[in-house]
Design an enzyme around this catalytic site. Structure first.
Site, short mmCIF file in Angstrom:
data_model
loop_
_atom_site.label_atom_id
_atom_site.label_comp_id
_atom_site.label_asym_id
_atom_site.label_seq_id
_atom_site.Cartn_x
_atom_site.Cartn_y
_atom_site.Cartn_z
N GLN A 6 -8.64 2.95 -0.71
CA GLN A 6 -8.32 3.25 -2.11
C GLN A 6 -9.16 4.43 -2.59
OE1 GLN A 6 -8.97 -0.44 -4.18
NE2 GLN A 6 -7.13 -1.38 -3.33
N SER A 42 0.83 -1.22 0.00
CA SER A 42 0.00 0.00 0.00
C SER A 42 0.86 1.26 0.00
CB SER A 42 -0.90 0.02 1.24
OG SER A 42 -1.85 -0.99 1.17
N ASP A 80 -7.59 -7.53 4.40
CA ASP A 80 -6.62 -8.33 3.64
C ASP A 80 -6.14 -9.57 4.42
OD1 ASP A 80 -6.81 -6.60 1.53
OD2 ASP A 80 -5.02 -5.46 2.04
N SER A 106 -13.19 2.48 2.37
CA SER A 106 -12.20 2.10 1.38
C SER A 106 -11.05 3.09 1.36
CB SER A 106 -12.83 2.03 -0.02
OG SER A 106 -11.81 1.99 -1.00
N ARG A 120 -3.69 -13.84 -2.19
CA ARG A 120 -3.89 -14.10 -0.76
C ARG A 120 -4.53 -15.47 -0.51
NH1 ARG A 120 -1.85 -9.45 1.18
NH2 ARG A 120 -2.52 -7.53 0.17
#
Ligand code: S3P
Length: 433
Positions: free
Chosen positions: A171, A27, A319, A169, A392
């Site tokens: 993002q 990130s 995640d 979020s 993942r």
């Protein structure tokens, strides 16, 4: 991602022992790549992410006019464009990376050019309306196909807005801050759950003024950025696979040096502690406003207990949920996950794929629209695992395989390289067999 499809055979382990220093956080690396491309001057980042996702961000930065040099020691130099990104000529390929596509949408919407952002099959299925809608409210002109990529951006002057994200979020928040930096007036993003704040911290590190309150972040438009030198902290979401693996074996001892410990990312340490694992943190340091430190994990003598992850916790652990679910059968009381519907629109439908692969290993699991119930006290057996091309999932089931009876074959294991190309080598290094 590598083009060749590979399978990996994971044998059970007896213990997890060793010391690791992990590649840079994905990130943070994305944000440094994109802001480095916009800034004035030459930035240098050491321990940059080695994953294919961040390579997509670097390639886009280069196509937009930044000069990018990657060194074999994982450092990256980026000479920025001083605020004016150039027309890419051909479509910008974001590969598998939702972060690249969404954050780049915010960075490019106020630039005076037309840009087309494309991605692989998985990225082309992921929702992009969540970023188009607020950017349009700022005045952007963005075309999608049925809510999906390709994202065609007709750059225009933007004006700041006050926006509350309907789904937490980081993002989307970062995309709006990147657009707000180049808009007129103030852009404020409000969120119900504090998502990862690397966008805010990176903007500040590059010299922008960003104001933060308990549930909102604001940026003034018209600010320029100046190049920085920074070391990227080790990726705690990559460490998650090893932290969970170590937590499964009484007698384990695993140490991570230089690990990113930003509080918006470190919730897994609280969960593992709640499950009974012993977590030690020391040598805390500040690197470009990011917290970094040494972490030691030891498993509890009698096994992990059990817990429920819901509400804001689910968003903060988004995640890490696949690996938490993958070790859940080995806990005493099981793990219940709710409010994690977002897992269905990640690189794969992670709820469906976790349930399918746990069942393939012989586990009992109940699937819900927004989560999973995985009972504890179960014995799993090795089998064929389908990664679904999702990094993942490939790594989470490699961890589940360590405590199973017999060998497990991970199909589509190459997907791990999206975030963590070194994963299987490091797993071999710390797994005692
Ligand atoms: C990321 C935010 C999360 C996360 C992703 C990386 C980021 O996505 O799942 O792996 O770097 O901002 P959302 O913002 O869509 O929740």
């Amino acid at each position: 991602m590598q083009d060749t499809i590979t399978e990996r055979v994971i044998a059970p382990a007896r213990n997890i022992l060793g010391s690791l220093r992990l590649p840079g956080d994905k990130s943070i690396s994305h944000r440094y790549a994109l802001l480095g491309a916009l800034a004035e001057g030459k930035s240098k980042f050491t321990n940059f992410s080695t994953g294919a996702d961040c390579a997509s961000s670097l390639a886009c930065a280069e196509q937009l006019g930044a000069r990018v040099t990657r060194h074999p020691d994982s450092s990256v130099e980026i000479t920025g464009t001083g605020g004016v990104l150039q027309s890419a000529g051909s479509p910008l390929d974001c590969g598998n990376s939702g972060s690249t596509m969404r954050m780049l949408s915010g960075l490019l919407a106020p630039q005076d050019c037309t840009f087309t952002l494309i991605g692989d099959a998985s990225l082309s299925r992921r929702p992009m309306e969540r970023v188009r809608k607020p950017l349009s409210q700022m005045g952007a002109h963005i075309d999608l196909t049925d809510g999906h990529a390709p994202v065609v951006i007709h750059g225009k002057k933007l004006a700041g807005i006050d926006y509350t994200t309907p789904v937490p979020s980081a993002q989307v928040k970062t995309a709006l801050l990147f657009a707000g930096l180049q808009a007129t007036g103030t852009t404020t993003v409000r969120e119900a759950v504090r998502t990862r704040d690397h966008g805010e911290l990176a903007l500040r590190a590059f010299g922008a003024k960003v104001e933060r309150n308990l549930d909102s972040v604001s940026i003034e438009g018209g600010q320029g950025l100046t190049a920085i030198e920074a070391a990227v902290p080790g990726d705690i979401s990559s460490a998650a696979f090893f932290l969970c693996a170590a937590a499964l074996f009484p007698g384990s001892n695993l140490v991570f040096e230089g690990l990113g410990l930003n509080p918006t990312r470190a919730t897994l340490l609280d969960v593992l502690t709640a499950l009974g694992a012993h977590i030690g943190v020391l040598n805390l340091e500040d690197k470009a406003s990011e917290l970094i430190g040494t972490v030691q994990v030891n498993a509890p003598a009698n096994g992990l207990t059990g817990t429920t992850i819901s509400g804001g916790l689910a968003a903060q652990l988004i995640d890490e949920l696949p690996v938490i679910a993958a070790i859940a059968p080995y806990t005493q009381h099981g793990i219940r996950i709710r409010d994690a519907k977002e897992l269905r629109v990640k690189e794969s439908d992670r709820i469906a794929l976790v349930a399918k692969n746990l069942r393939a290993m012989g586990a009992e699991v109940e699937e819900f629209e927004d989560g999973l119930d995985v009972p504890g006290g179960q014995h799993l057996h090795g089998t064929e695992i389908d990664s679904g091309g999702d990094h993942r999932i490939a790594m989470a089931f490699s961890v589940a395989a360590l405590r199973a009876t017999g060998e497990t074959v991970i199909h589509g294991a190459e997907a791990a390289a999206i975030s963590f190309p070194e994963f299987f080598d490091l797993l071999d290094k710390v797994a005692e067999r």
